[in-house]
Design a protein around this motif. Structure first.
Motif, PDB file in Angstrom:
ATOM      1  N   ARG A  90      97.206  84.980  94.369  1.00  0.00           N
ATOM      2  CA  ARG A  90      96.033  84.216  94.781  1.00  0.00           C
ATOM      3  C   ARG A  90      95.359  83.661  93.533  1.00  0.00           C
ATOM      4  NH1 ARG A  90      97.603  86.417  99.019  1.00  0.00           N
ATOM      5  NH2 ARG A  90      96.619  87.073 100.898  1.00  0.00           N
ATOM      6  N   GLU A  91      94.950  82.409  93.636  1.00  0.00           N
ATOM      7  CA  GLU A  91      94.304  81.756  92.503  1.00  0.00           C
ATOM      8  C   GLU A  91      93.081  81.020  93.040  1.00  0.00           C
ATOM      9  OE1 GLU A  91      95.434  78.160  89.478  1.00  0.00           O
ATOM     10  OE2 GLU A  91      97.018  79.544  90.064  1.00  0.00           O
ATOM     11  N   VAL A  92      91.930  81.307  92.496  1.00  0.00           N
ATOM     12  CA  VAL A  92      90.689  80.677  92.933  1.00  0.00           C
ATOM     13  C   VAL A  92      90.336  79.607  91.915  1.00  0.00           C
ATOM     14  CG1 VAL A  92      88.247  81.045  93.440  1.00  0.00           C
ATOM     15  CG2 VAL A  92      89.928  82.801  94.021  1.00  0.00           C
ATOM     16  N   ILE A  93      90.179  78.393  92.399  1.00  0.00           N
ATOM     17  CA  ILE A  93      89.806  77.278  91.530  1.00  0.00           C
ATOM     18  C   ILE A  93      88.483  76.722  92.054  1.00  0.00           C
ATOM     19  CG2 ILE A  93      90.422  74.984  90.708  1.00  0.00           C
ATOM     20  CD1 ILE A  93      93.336  75.733  91.134  1.00  0.00           C
ATOM     21  N   VAL A  94      87.466  76.692  91.217  1.00  0.00           N
ATOM     22  CA  VAL A  94      86.151  76.191  91.590  1.00  0.00           C
ATOM     23  C   VAL A  94      85.958  74.855  90.893  1.00  0.00           C
ATOM     24  CG1 VAL A  94      83.671  76.632  91.543  1.00  0.00           C
ATOM     25  CG2 VAL A  94      85.287  78.527  91.843  1.00  0.00           C
ATOM     26  N   HIS A  95      85.732  73.824  91.677  1.00  0.00           N
ATOM     27  CA  HIS A  95      85.450  72.489  91.139  1.00  0.00           C
ATOM     28  C   HIS A  95      83.949  72.277  91.247  1.00  0.00           C
ATOM     29  CE1 HIS A  95      89.658  71.303  90.946  1.00  0.00           C
ATOM     30  NE2 HIS A  95      89.821  71.917  92.117  1.00  0.00           N
ATOM     31  N   ASP A  96      83.291  72.174  90.125  1.00  0.00           N
ATOM     32  CA  ASP A  96      81.846  72.045  90.110  1.00  0.00           C
ATOM     33  C   ASP A  96      81.459  70.771  89.374  1.00  0.00           C
ATOM     34  OD1 ASP A  96      79.277  72.749  90.712  1.00  0.00           O
ATOM     35  OD2 ASP A  96      79.071  74.192  89.073  1.00  0.00           O
ATOM     36  N   ILE A  97      80.321  70.222  89.731  1.00  0.00           N
ATOM     37  CA  ILE A  97      79.804  69.039  89.041  1.00  0.00           C
ATOM     38  C   ILE A  97      78.541  69.445  88.300  1.00  0.00           C
ATOM     39  CG2 ILE A  97      80.811  67.409  90.659  1.00  0.00           C
ATOM     40  CD1 ILE A  97      78.132  67.201  92.053  1.00  0.00           C
ATOM     41  N   SER A  98      78.102  68.589  87.401  1.00  0.00           N
ATOM     42  CA  SER A  98      76.919  68.920  86.600  1.00  0.00           C
ATOM     43  C   SER A  98      75.665  68.896  87.480  1.00  0.00           C
ATOM     44  CB  SER A  98      76.777  67.927  85.445  1.00  0.00           C
ATOM     45  OG  SER A  98      76.486  66.645  85.962  1.00  0.00           O
ATOM     46  N   ASP A  99      74.595  69.527  86.985  1.00  0.00           N
ATOM     47  CA  ASP A  99      73.352  69.606  87.741  1.00  0.00           C
ATOM     48  C   ASP A  99      72.742  68.224  87.960  1.00  0.00           C
ATOM     49  OD1 ASP A  99      73.513  72.314  88.044  1.00  0.00           O
ATOM     50  OD2 ASP A  99      72.349  72.762  86.237  1.00  0.00           O
ATOM     51  N   GLU A 100      72.934  67.308  87.018  1.00  0.00           N
ATOM     52  CA  GLU A 100      72.398  65.954  87.160  1.00  0.00           C
ATOM     53  C   GLU A 100      73.100  65.207  88.312  1.00  0.00           C
ATOM     54  OE1 GLU A 100      73.677  66.757  83.904  1.00  0.00           O
ATOM     55  OE2 GLU A 100      71.738  67.609  83.360  1.00  0.00           O
ATOM     56  N   GLU A 101      74.378  65.479  88.522  1.00  0.00           N
ATOM     57  CA  GLU A 101      75.133  64.805  89.571  1.00  0.00           C
ATOM     58  C   GLU A 101      74.888  65.431  90.951  1.00  0.00           C
ATOM     59  OE1 GLU A 101      79.151  63.107  87.601  1.00  0.00           O
ATOM     60  OE2 GLU A 101      78.979  65.297  87.629  1.00  0.00           O
ATOM     61  N   LYS A 102      74.307  66.615  90.996  1.00  0.00           N
ATOM     62  CA  LYS A 102      74.045  67.277  92.270  1.00  0.00           C
ATOM     63  C   LYS A 102      72.841  66.685  92.986  1.00  0.00           C
ATOM     64  CE  LYS A 102      76.116  71.683  91.073  1.00  0.00           C
ATOM     65  NZ  LYS A 102      75.906  73.124  90.849  1.00  0.00           N
ATOM     66  N   VAL A 103      72.000  65.942  92.306  1.00  0.00           N
ATOM     67  CA  VAL A 103      70.820  65.333  92.904  1.00  0.00           C
ATOM     68  C   VAL A 103      71.020  63.834  92.951  1.00  0.00           C
ATOM     69  CG1 VAL A 103      68.325  65.056  92.664  1.00  0.00           C
ATOM     70  CG2 VAL A 103      69.410  67.191  91.940  1.00  0.00           C
ATOM     71  N   CYS A 104      70.770  63.236  94.090  1.00  0.00           N
ATOM     72  CA  CYS A 104      70.970  61.776  94.204  1.00  0.00           C
ATOM     73  C   CYS A 104      69.828  61.027  93.531  1.00  0.00           C
ATOM     74  CB  CYS A 104      71.084  61.374  95.669  1.00  0.00           C
ATOM     75  SG  CYS A 104      69.555  61.481  96.608  1.00  0.00           S
ATOM     76  N   GLY A 105      70.016  59.764  93.326  1.00  0.00           N
ATOM     77  CA  GLY A 105      69.025  58.944  92.647  1.00  0.00           C
ATOM     78  C   GLY A 105      67.730  58.799  93.417  1.00  0.00           C
ATOM     79  N   LEU A 106      67.740  58.975  94.710  1.00  0.00           N
ATOM     80  CA  LEU A 106      66.532  58.847  95.538  1.00  0.00           C
ATOM     81  C   LEU A 106      65.682  60.115  95.485  1.00  0.00           C
ATOM     82  CD1 LEU A 106      68.111  57.135  98.668  1.00  0.00           C
ATOM     83  CD2 LEU A 106      66.837  56.061  96.801  1.00  0.00           C
ATOM     84  N   CYS A 107      66.307  61.259  95.238  1.00  0.00           N
ATOM     85  CA  CYS A 107      65.578  62.542  95.263  1.00  0.00           C
ATOM     86  C   CYS A 107      64.922  62.880  93.923  1.00  0.00           C
ATOM     87  CB  CYS A 107      66.538  63.673  95.642  1.00  0.00           C
ATOM     88  SG  CYS A 107      67.215  63.461  97.296  1.00  0.00           S
ATOM     89  N   ARG A 108      65.178  62.168  92.893  1.00  0.00           N
ATOM     90  CA  ARG A 108      64.627  62.505  91.562  1.00  0.00           C
ATOM     91  C   ARG A 108      63.163  62.233  91.474  1.00  0.00           C
ATOM     92  NH1 ARG A 108      69.525  60.639  87.572  1.00  0.00           N
ATOM     93  NH2 ARG A 108      70.952  62.109  88.440  1.00  0.00           N
TER      94      ARG A 108
END
Length: 108
Positions: A90-108
């Motif tokens: 078993r191999e667990v691969i976590v694909h994560d994005i940066s914190d800046e990319e987790k918030v859309c441009g409208l929510c900032r």
């Protein structure tokens, strides 16, 4: 019928005759169009009068026979998927994005 618009006659009787010919041709083509549409999109019946009564024997027998109700009770097993063997790696691969990319441009 080909009419030259630039060289129409000045005589009203001739114009009325030409208009009458054009209108009759228009009505003929309109009727042909309506028939063609009905053939393509209209209700089609292949039946004949009395054809609906040809095969009513089953319905007549069903009315004559006594109806009996039958109750059936049983339970079915829900199909389940067998788990994968424990010996498989078993191999667990976590694909994560940066914190800046987790918030859309409208929510900032």
């Amino acid at each position: 019928m080909n009419i030259d618009i630039e060289n129409l006659p000045d005589d009203p009787a001739t114009l009325k005759k030409m208009l009458s010919q054009v209108m009759s041709r228009y009505q003929y083509l309109e009727e042909q169009f309506r028939i063609a549409q009905h053939k393509q999109f209209g209700q089609s019946t292949e039946g004949h009068p009395g054809q609906g009564e040809l095969f009513n024997e089953a319905e007549a027998l069903a009315v004559e026979s006594d109806t009996q109700e039958e109750t059936i009770s049983y339970s079915r097993k829900k199909p389940t998927r067998k788990p994968l063997p424990k010996v498989l790696p078993r191999e667990v691969i976590v694909h994560d994005i940066s914190d800046e990319e987790k918030v859309c441009g409208l929510c900032r």
